[in-house]
Design an enzyme around this catalytic site. Structure first.
Site, mmCIF file in Angstrom:
data_model
loop_
_atom_site.group_PDB
_atom_site.id
_atom_site.type_symbol
_atom_site.label_atom_id
_atom_site.label_comp_id
_atom_site.label_asym_id
_atom_site.label_seq_id
_atom_site.Cartn_x
_atom_site.Cartn_y
_atom_site.Cartn_z
ATOM 1 N N GLN A 131 -3.622 -9.060 -52.289
ATOM 2 C CA GLN A 131 -4.759 -8.617 -53.107
ATOM 3 C C GLN A 131 -5.753 -7.804 -52.268
ATOM 4 O O GLN A 131 -6.280 -6.787 -52.710
ATOM 5 C CB GLN A 131 -5.449 -9.850 -53.720
ATOM 6 C CG GLN A 131 -6.797 -9.577 -54.366
ATOM 7 C CD GLN A 131 -6.694 -8.617 -55.547
ATOM 8 O OE1 GLN A 131 -5.637 -8.471 -56.137
ATOM 9 N NE2 GLN A 131 -7.789 -7.950 -55.867
ATOM 10 N N GLU A 132 -5.972 -8.242 -51.029
ATOM 11 C CA GLU A 132 -6.985 -7.601 -50.192
ATOM 12 C C GLU A 132 -6.546 -6.246 -49.666
ATOM 13 O O GLU A 132 -7.337 -5.298 -49.631
ATOM 14 C CB GLU A 132 -7.335 -8.510 -49.007
ATOM 15 C CG GLU A 132 -8.038 -9.804 -49.375
ATOM 16 C CD GLU A 132 -9.474 -9.599 -49.862
ATOM 17 O OE1 GLU A 132 -9.867 -8.460 -50.155
ATOM 18 O OE2 GLU A 132 -10.199 -10.592 -49.968
ATOM 19 N N SER A 133 -5.310 -6.139 -49.204
ATOM 20 C CA SER A 133 -4.927 -4.938 -48.455
ATOM 21 C C SER A 133 -3.534 -4.424 -48.790
ATOM 22 O O SER A 133 -3.066 -3.493 -48.133
ATOM 23 C CB SER A 133 -4.946 -5.266 -46.959
ATOM 24 O OG SER A 133 -3.946 -6.229 -46.683
#
Ligand code: BLG
Length: 487
Positions: free
Chosen positions: A313-315
């Site tokens: 989700q983040e990167s």
């Protein structure tokens, strides 16, 4: 010696009494199907072991059909006993056996042939049969394009029946029916080029699209069809009526929609392009970081697949990224968080994962003891993204509204308010982009579900038990019980 006339009235009385007794006996001895199920205290249900029906995940038994039929058993006040069939023909055979399961909940369609043999419930899910092909091959767009192709479908399925009907008009169509595979296997065979085409229902494709980066929809074959439960032949209508009342009720009170969102809503979350991309990243990027996730997860006593889902989700599992707000690295740590977690280089994947894992565990730890799993995990994820101060504001707001501040479903309704002045001006920590953690948690839950499915030991036995990734398939030779790690 009895006179003839004296005998007749007495005999008549006896006959009436016996008749009444027998009738009474018949009523007492033969309860209807519903009464029998309640007396036994068990609802025996047959289904298929597949991601769209029934399988084991990290918390135990799950699946759309399972969840729905479990609620029905709860309504009846009886225990649910699930049995699985090897294939659809086997499922119908089991239903025909005396003393077999009374109900089948297996994503079944009321075809003409089946309608003559069993009784179907009201519908609960609309699906469309779709022709699936491999990306790079010419796209089939009508029934004529099925001619000359290697096609495989599930034996005994509504799709096999559709193809049989089509073959009468277009004799050039050849297809194989297999009872040794499940839908995931058919999709993998198309993905890998072992067959040219298959036919599956839209809901099953939606669930599995994400695992197979090469599969595409050619066209919808025919109109939508309805999935229905099936009551065993030989049973009366009492259970069927109760089922229909139940299905009508869950349709009206939103339970059915909630389950549809939970199991099939992910295509909306990921989108088709997102689904292919995820499948690709699963193969190309995750292996580089999997070990780091596993080591950090062990250290912090969390599930590595949840950490991996946060990382995606983040990167999108990229170590060198920087957001426009200056947050950096695979786990997107702010400068402050990185410092607090002892991370000196946020662009170092190992450090980033360690720091992110530590911060997530810390967020979870400092939540109120009254917050129980799985809400604890979802609220901790929200805190990871928006900060624990803002999360507290949203929880207080929930309490003021008479909602439950310990339930994610209630808190997530409040979070978007943190971006509206009329609400945030009354909070302690003020403005926040409160919509972001809501999407954040929804996406992570979806990735987490997918990662759980592809790493479950039941798929390929010991090879996967150590957490390696596998494109899903259903191994019908192995028991499904007790093989899943818990959250
Ligand atoms: C989070 C921090 C929290 C911080 C909040 O921001 O970052 N989490 C981490 O560093 C792991 O510590 O809470 S606070 O310390 O109480 O303030 C709020 O500031 C990160 C978020 C921010 C978000 N991603 C992890 O989820 C992000 O990068 N947003 C920007 C998106 S974009 O580039 O503008 O589209």
């Amino acid at each position: 010696m009895f006179s003839h006339s004296a005998f007749r009235p007495r005999c008549a009385k006896w006959l009436i009494a016996t008749g009444l007794f027998l009738m009474l006996g018949a009523c007492v001895d033969k309860p209807n199907t519903l009464e029998r199920v309640k007396e036994d205290g068990v609802l025996r249900v047959i289904t298929r072991n597949s991601p769209a029906t029934y399988f084991q995940d990290r918390n135990g038994e799950t699946g759309f059909e399972y969840e729905l039929v479990k609620r029905f058993a709860e309504d009846l006040g009886v225990k649910l006993q699930i049995e699985t069939a090897d294939n659809i023909d086997d499922l119908y055979d089991q239903m025909h056996k005396p003393g077999g399961p009374v109900l089948a909940a297996a994503g079944l369609i009321a075809t003409d042939t089946r309608k003559q043999q069993v009784r179907f419930s009201h519908p609960y899910l609309q699906v469309t049969p779709q022709v699936v092909y491999r990306n790079g091959q010419s796209r089939p767009s009508s029934a004529n394009d099925l001619i000359g192709k290697k096609i495989m479908v599930l034996k005994g399925s509504s799709h096999a029946e559709m193809l049989a009907a089509l073959k009468k008009k277009l004799p050039g169509i050849e297809y194989e029916e297999s009872d040794a595979v499940e839908v995931v296997d058919l999709l993998r065979m198309v993905d890998e080029g072992q067959i040219d085409l298959t036919l599956v229902d839209s809901n099953e494709l939606a669930m599995n699209q994400v695992y197979f980066s090469n599969i595409r929809v050619g066209f919808d074959l025919g109109d939508g069809s309805d999935q229905r439960w099936v009551v065993a032949p030989g049973e009366d209508n009492s259970l069927l009526n109760e089922i229909n009342n139940f299905l009508d009720k869950v349709e009206k009170n939103g339970t059915l929609q909630h389950l549809k969102d939970r199991y099939y809503g992910h295509v909306d979350v990921l989108g088709y392009v997102g689904a292919y991309t995820f499948a690709q990243h699963l193969q190309e990027r995750l292996p580089k970081y999997q070990k780091h996730f596993q080591v950090s997860a062990k250290e912090e006593k969390v599930d590595w697949r949840l950490l991996a889902a946060i990382g995606y989700q983040e990167s999108l599992w990229q170590a060198g990224v920087t957001s426009k707000t200056g947050v950096r690295g695979l786990m997107m740590l702010t400068q402050n968080t990185a410092q607090a977690m002892g991370v000196s280089n946020r662009l170092d994947a190992k450090q980033s994962i360690e720091g992110g894992a530590k911060y997530f565990a810390y967020m979870k730890d400092q939540l109120d003891d009254k917050i129980l799993e799985p809400d604890r995990t979802w609220l901790a994820l929200a805190a990871y993204n928006v900060g624990s101060g803002h999360l507290d504001d949203a929880r207080k707001m929930a309490e003021n509204e008479g909602l439950n501040p310990n339930k994610w479903l209630d808190v997530k309704k409040m979070l978007p308010r943190l971006a509206e002045k009329k609400w945030y001006r009354k909070t302690r920590y003020g403005y926040a982009r409160g919509g972001e953690p809501v999407n954040f948690v929804a996406n992570i839950r979806r990735y987490y579900d997918i990662l759980t499915w592809v790493t479950q030991p039941q798929l390929e036995g010991s090879q996967v038990a150590d957490g390696n990734l596998h494109v899903p398939g259903v191994d019908k030779t192995k028991p499904t019980e007790g093989t899943n790690p818990t959250l």
